[in-house]
Design an enzyme around this catalytic site. Sequence first.
Site, PDB file in Angstrom:
ATOM      1  CD  GLU A 274      34.512   6.150  -8.662  1.00  0.00           C
ATOM      2  OE1 GLU A 274      33.589   5.824  -7.892  1.00  0.00           O
ATOM      3  OE2 GLU A 274      35.468   5.404  -8.937  1.00  0.00           O
TER       4      GLU A 274
ATOM      5  NE  ARG B  19      35.119   4.717  -4.691  1.00  0.00           N
ATOM      6  CZ  ARG B  19      35.089   3.940  -3.599  1.00  0.00           C
ATOM      7  NH1 ARG B  19      35.606   4.352  -2.443  1.00  0.00           N
ATOM      8  NH2 ARG B  19      34.567   2.724  -3.666  1.00  0.00           N
TER       9      ARG B  19
ATOM     10  CB  SER C 282      32.418   2.446 -10.136  1.00  0.00           C
ATOM     11  OG  SER C 282      32.635   1.238  -9.467  1.00  0.00           O
TER      12      SER C 282
END
Length: 335
Positions: free
Chosen positions: A331, A161, A235
Amino acid sequence: MIQENFNLRPYNTFGIEVFAKRFSAFASVAELKDLLDQRNNDPLLFLGGGSNILFTENFDGLVLRNELKGIEQIDENDSHVIIKSGAGEVWHDFVLFCVENNFGGVENLSLIPGSVGASPMQNIGAYGVEIKNVFVSLEALHIESGKIHSFDNLACEFGYRESVFKRKLKNQYVITSVTFKLTKQHTINSSYGAIETELEQMGITSPTIKNISDAVIAIRSSKLPNPAEIGNAGSFFKNPVVEVGVLKKIQEKHENIPNYPAPNGKVKLAAGWLIDQAGWKGKTFDTFGVHKLQALVLVNYSTAEGLDIYDLSTKIIADIKQKFGVELEREVNVH
Ligand code: FAD
Ligand code: NAP
């Protein structure tokens, strides 16, 4: 055309009401350059689908929404096709284009919201596939010089990520197109998560890429809140990658903690599991909270402010640190 005092609520999937001092969309690189000429030293923010952003305050600058369209096949051989997509294409439309044309490699990434241009920003991933697996190169406009630069897979420094555009080149480039290498003879990747079970329920024993895409769409639709109904950005936290010693310590109290091998002898823990165990799943605070089916997803039920959600994330981070000794990292991009 630049609009002033522009409400960004429809342009972020959290549905947070904040205002940009100035806003415009662009549908060509020429339009983009023209808008950059009108910047007047204002801070800049590039937006795709707004599905990985939490706004905590008004943006006192120029917000530019990427609407660069166009998907073209630029090369092929017996085994692969090379496809170039404008950065403003909707990611899931691009996936459907690939599946319909029997181009393999992105079917596990079905139904991820957002734009093609943002996909390399955090090396989007799901169900065992990341875009770095199919990525060839991207073109990006260097804001300072106005020149278009090309980045290959290595230059993007993709990680979990992560990419160079979230780190040392942050805010320096706007991605204008992305080029992918897709298969004609496919390697089906069905081992991850609930895909096998879903295929069984669909009565499929030899899945095609279309079957995988359909399975992923079905699973995601059943457990993730649809941002059109409940504001969220997927998320909120990354899955933490920790030393084996940290896992061993947690296992003293929680034998069944899910964990997966990660590079350099480390292990990946499921942040959703930690948050669930700590009792946060489904917690609701009036207008916002933690989703009841997926503890990794923070939600805006109606008129929450970005700071409400940010403060909730801070509390969760502190609690997980205290209970498990693990530092969760956000994130979502906070602005
Ligand atoms: P935005 O939110 O518009 O932007 C994200 C960041 O990238 C911002 O900092 C922005 O300034 C920058 N940016 C955007 N476009 C450009 C550009 N062209 N050039 C330079 N900078 C740019 N992510 C996953 O990885 N896997 C998943 O499975 C997943 N599932 C999700 C499920 C849901 C329900 C939701 C809401 C989100 C999910 N996400 C997932 C997160 C999100 O969809 C991805 O990160 C997506 O790539 C964001 O695209 P976007 O166009 O909406 O980016
Ligand atoms: P899940 O299948 O319930 O699994 C929980 C977690 O365990 C996932 O986060 C996943 O890590 C990890 N995991 C499961 N099987 C694994 C395996 N075989 N090998 C390595 N790791 C494994 O997860 P979910 O929440 O329903 O999400 C399904 C997929 O969609 C995941 O890949 C997830 O990342 C992705 N997703 C991402 C977002 C986002 O916003 N980033 C939102 C929704 C879903 P990974 O996350 O590293 O894959």
